[in-house]
Design a protein around this motif. Structure first.
Motif, mmCIF file in Angstrom:
data_model
loop_
_atom_site.group_PDB
_atom_site.id
_atom_site.type_symbol
_atom_site.label_atom_id
_atom_site.label_comp_id
_atom_site.label_asym_id
_atom_site.label_seq_id
_atom_site.Cartn_x
_atom_site.Cartn_y
_atom_site.Cartn_z
ATOM 1 N N ILE A 45 78.568 -2.856 89.986
ATOM 2 C CA ILE A 45 79.059 -3.170 90.979
ATOM 3 C C ILE A 45 77.569 -2.819 91.834
ATOM 4 O O ILE A 45 78.120 -4.301 92.963
ATOM 5 C CB ILE A 45 80.123 -1.864 91.669
ATOM 6 C CG1 ILE A 45 81.166 -2.339 90.593
ATOM 7 C CG2 ILE A 45 80.352 -2.428 93.208
ATOM 8 C CD1 ILE A 45 81.918 -3.348 90.262
ATOM 9 N N MET A 46 76.694 -1.852 91.956
ATOM 10 C CA MET A 46 75.276 -2.668 92.604
ATOM 11 C C MET A 46 74.815 -3.311 92.433
ATOM 12 O O MET A 46 74.283 -3.726 93.504
ATOM 13 C CB MET A 46 74.862 -1.007 92.881
ATOM 14 C CG MET A 46 75.452 -0.143 93.268
ATOM 15 S SD MET A 46 74.148 1.064 93.759
ATOM 16 C CE MET A 46 74.192 2.038 92.201
ATOM 17 N N LEU B 23 71.434 -5.885 81.056
ATOM 18 C CA LEU B 23 71.085 -4.279 81.448
ATOM 19 C C LEU B 23 72.167 -3.768 81.340
ATOM 20 O O LEU B 23 71.640 -2.096 80.445
ATOM 21 C CB LEU B 23 71.120 -4.732 83.210
ATOM 22 C CG LEU B 23 69.856 -5.480 83.694
ATOM 23 C CD1 LEU B 23 69.655 -5.402 84.804
ATOM 24 C CD2 LEU B 23 68.434 -4.476 82.905
ATOM 25 N N LEU B 24 73.940 -4.231 80.576
ATOM 26 C CA LEU B 24 74.448 -2.930 80.216
ATOM 27 C C LEU B 24 74.914 -2.577 78.575
ATOM 28 O O LEU B 24 75.151 -1.968 78.981
ATOM 29 C CB LEU B 24 75.843 -3.450 81.065
ATOM 30 C CG LEU B 24 76.118 -3.264 82.159
ATOM 31 C CD1 LEU B 24 77.231 -3.806 83.169
ATOM 32 C CD2 LEU B 24 75.899 -1.323 82.888
ATOM 33 N N GLY B 25 73.471 -3.261 78.663
ATOM 34 C CA GLY B 25 74.167 -3.747 76.506
ATOM 35 C C GLY B 25 74.991 -4.631 76.032
ATOM 36 O O GLY B 25 75.730 -3.858 75.334
ATOM 37 N N HIS B 26 76.218 -5.224 77.461
ATOM 38 C CA HIS B 26 77.079 -5.839 76.195
ATOM 39 C C HIS B 26 76.919 -6.880 75.508
ATOM 40 O O HIS B 26 75.893 -7.777 75.845
ATOM 41 C CB HIS B 26 77.628 -6.010 77.520
ATOM 42 C CG HIS B 26 78.787 -5.203 78.378
ATOM 43 N ND1 HIS B 26 79.029 -6.252 79.971
ATOM 44 C CD2 HIS B 26 78.916 -4.047 78.246
ATOM 45 C CE1 HIS B 26 79.841 -4.590 80.125
ATOM 46 N NE2 HIS B 26 79.309 -3.204 79.353
ATOM 47 N N VAL C 11 73.255 -10.281 91.431
ATOM 48 C CA VAL C 11 72.266 -9.428 90.613
ATOM 49 C C VAL C 11 73.297 -11.083 89.538
ATOM 50 O O VAL C 11 74.364 -10.444 89.587
ATOM 51 C CB VAL C 11 71.680 -8.993 89.646
ATOM 52 C CG1 VAL C 11 71.763 -8.666 87.977
ATOM 53 C CG2 VAL C 11 70.744 -7.866 90.304
ATOM 54 N N ASP C 12 73.061 -11.698 88.799
ATOM 55 C CA ASP C 12 74.238 -12.400 87.851
ATOM 56 C C ASP C 12 74.493 -12.091 86.875
ATOM 57 O O ASP C 12 74.356 -10.557 86.472
ATOM 58 C CB ASP C 12 73.230 -13.985 87.613
ATOM 59 C CG ASP C 12 72.336 -13.962 86.199
ATOM 60 O OD1 ASP C 12 72.709 -13.491 85.379
ATOM 61 O OD2 ASP C 12 71.149 -14.095 86.990
ATOM 62 N N PHE C 13 76.033 -12.838 86.530
ATOM 63 C CA PHE C 13 76.582 -11.798 85.133
ATOM 64 C C PHE C 13 75.952 -11.768 84.570
ATOM 65 O O PHE C 13 75.451 -10.460 83.621
ATOM 66 C CB PHE C 13 77.970 -12.594 84.919
ATOM 67 C CG PHE C 13 78.737 -12.220 85.589
ATOM 68 C CD1 PHE C 13 79.640 -11.310 86.275
ATOM 69 C CD2 PHE C 13 79.619 -12.670 87.047
ATOM 70 C CE1 PHE C 13 80.841 -10.444 86.847
ATOM 71 C CE2 PHE C 13 80.098 -12.487 88.126
ATOM 72 C CZ PHE C 13 80.743 -11.212 87.718
ATOM 73 N N PHE C 14 75.300 -12.675 83.361
ATOM 74 C CA PHE C 14 74.534 -12.377 82.767
ATOM 75 C C PHE C 14 73.403 -11.507 82.470
ATOM 76 O O PHE C 14 72.942 -10.619 81.128
ATOM 77 C CB PHE C 14 73.649 -13.998 82.641
ATOM 78 C CG PHE C 14 72.630 -14.178 80.838
ATOM 79 C CD1 PHE C 14 73.351 -14.388 79.910
ATOM 80 C CD2 PHE C 14 71.699 -13.972 81.277
ATOM 81 C CE1 PHE C 14 72.859 -14.293 78.330
ATOM 82 C CE2 PHE C 14 70.427 -14.173 79.741
ATOM 83 C CZ PHE C 14 71.417 -14.224 78.452
ATOM 84 N N THR D 270 81.639 -8.583 80.671
ATOM 85 C CA THR D 270 80.896 -8.176 81.820
ATOM 86 C C THR D 270 81.844 -8.653 83.027
ATOM 87 O O THR D 270 82.000 -8.742 84.144
ATOM 88 C CB THR D 270 79.562 -8.018 82.411
ATOM 89 O OG1 THR D 270 78.212 -7.789 81.240
ATOM 90 C CG2 THR D 270 78.756 -7.856 83.554
ATOM 91 N N ALA D 271 81.872 -9.607 83.216
ATOM 92 C CA ALA D 271 83.413 -10.292 83.615
ATOM 93 C C ALA D 271 83.991 -9.307 84.385
ATOM 94 O O ALA D 271 85.673 -9.442 85.197
ATOM 95 C CB ALA D 271 83.586 -12.021 83.496
ATOM 96 N N ILE D 272 84.448 -8.546 83.714
ATOM 97 C CA ILE D 272 85.212 -7.876 84.074
ATOM 98 C C ILE D 272 85.445 -6.901 85.695
ATOM 99 O O ILE D 272 86.058 -6.862 86.071
ATOM 100 C CB ILE D 272 85.735 -6.274 82.883
ATOM 101 C CG1 ILE D 272 84.900 -6.181 83.284
ATOM 102 C CG2 ILE D 272 87.320 -7.336 81.330
ATOM 103 C CD1 ILE D 272 85.161 -4.414 82.116
#
Length: 357
Positions: free
Chosen positions: A310-311, A325-328, A317-320, A334-336
């Motif tokens: 969220i931060m 960064l989250l390793g998805h 920062v774009d979703f991609f 991430t779109a959730i």
């Protein structure tokens, strides 16, 4: 080849365990049916019950002989791991225990399977049984947990089919349990600042949780993080690691805020967060720390990962990029956070002062 039903007297006299003697290619195998004949002297109705038990055992004996003769279920020579589906799942469970990947969920499914039926024969694995197990899970756990557990159950049946323990694959025709949308709790920037200023009983827990808030790393990856995975190149720090959950290799840049939480560098193979433990007690301490900081939300360690996402999104920062960064594996995962992000915008607008007109 022969399949013979036999009984073995147990220590408590008058009771017998039933098993099969299976002869294939001049070799003998035994299968414990986990069926028992009770002492008929103890109860007048026991004789009829034993008669029914023997009838069940005889049906299993005939099925085993049929499997061997016709290979209708891809029958292999019996081993302790393949006597029934429960034993087969136990082997898969042990494999997960070694790797640690999603082991907690596999452990839960193993317990649910045995509570559902301690002796699921391969011949009984059909669509009806799968639907019954689905209903069994939905009656005992929350829908999203049931969805996850049933997916593991289906995976194990797919694996049994792949190993030719089943002629047909009933899992192909049984639908998944749909997950329901849940609220993803997270901390605001102000709340994270409050936690920084608030003392926590376990300093390593405080450092590790804040580290998750600043990096988006899962507890499992923070817990196993070692100093040789912390790299300093071209004037910036990053973590080069393999995700425990997905086994994917990742390179994650980390901020100065996260670096401050690392502490003094130690030997390469030493854990960064020495003493970090996962337990109900430490989860309670996390909640107490939050309450002490004036935060009444139900915060778990995983909320640190949500807070990081969220931060990043709130700072355009774009979703991609956030996904990477989250390793998805996919951006749609991430779109959730989009719905949560919209709510934060609404909350921000509502904090504007009220004017009189």
């Amino acid at each position: 080849m022969t399949v013979t039903l036999r009984k073995r007297e147990l220590k408590d006299k008058g009771r017998f365990a039933l098993y099969l003697d299976i002869y294939i290619d001049k070799k003998q195998y035994q299968e414990n049916l986990k069926l028992y004949l009770e002492n008929e002297k103890s109860n007048p109705t026991t004789k009829q019950m034993n008669k029914q038990t023997l009838a069940i055992a005889e049906r299993i004996r005939v099925e085993r002989l049929h499997q061997i003769q016709n290979e209708s279920y891809g029958f292999k020579k019996p081993t302790i791991g393949y006597i029934n589906f429960n034993k087969f799942f136990c082997e898969l469970w042990k494999e997960r225990e070694k790797t640690g990947v999603n082991f907690g969920s596999w452990d839960s499914v193993y317990k649910h399977i045995n509570n559902f039926n301690k002796n699921i024969l391969f011949t009984e694995l059909n669509e009806r049984l799968m639907e019954e197990f689905k209903a069994f899970l939905l009656a005992r756990v929350k829908q999203n947990s049931a969805s996850q557990y049933f997916n593991i159950f289906k995976h194990s049946i797919h694996e049994a089919y792949r190993r030719k323990l089943l002629k047909d694959n009933p899992a192909d025709n049984v639908k998944f349990i749909k997950e329901v949308e849940t609220h993803r709790e997270f901390l605001t920037v102000d709340e994270i600042q409050k936690l920084i200023y608030t003392e926590c009983r376990y300093n390593v827990l405080k450092r590790a949780f804040l580290f998750s808030c600043f990096t988006g790393l899962r507890w499992s990856d923070i817990n196993k993080l070692t100093w040789d995975e912390i790299r300093f190149e071209n004037g910036s720090y990053s973590i080069v690691y393999t995700q425990k959950k997905t086994k994917h290799a990742e390179s994650l840049p980390i901020s100065d805020n996260a670096v401050k939480l690392l502490g003094e560098r130690n030997e390469n193979k030493e854990r960064v967060f020495v003493g970090l433990k996962y337990s109900a007690y430490h989860n309670t301490e996390l909640l107490r720390w939050c309450l002490k900081a004036g935060i009444t939300k139900h915060i778990t360690f995983h909320c640190g990962r949500h807070s990081a996402a969220i931060m990043l999104l709130n700072n355009n920062v774009d979703f991609f990029t956030v996904s990477k960064l989250l390793g998805h594996k996919e951006v749609r995962t991430t779109a959730i956070y989009a719905k949560v992000l919209n709510q934060t915008k609404v909350d921000a607008v509502n904090k504007l002062p009220t004017f009189s007109f």
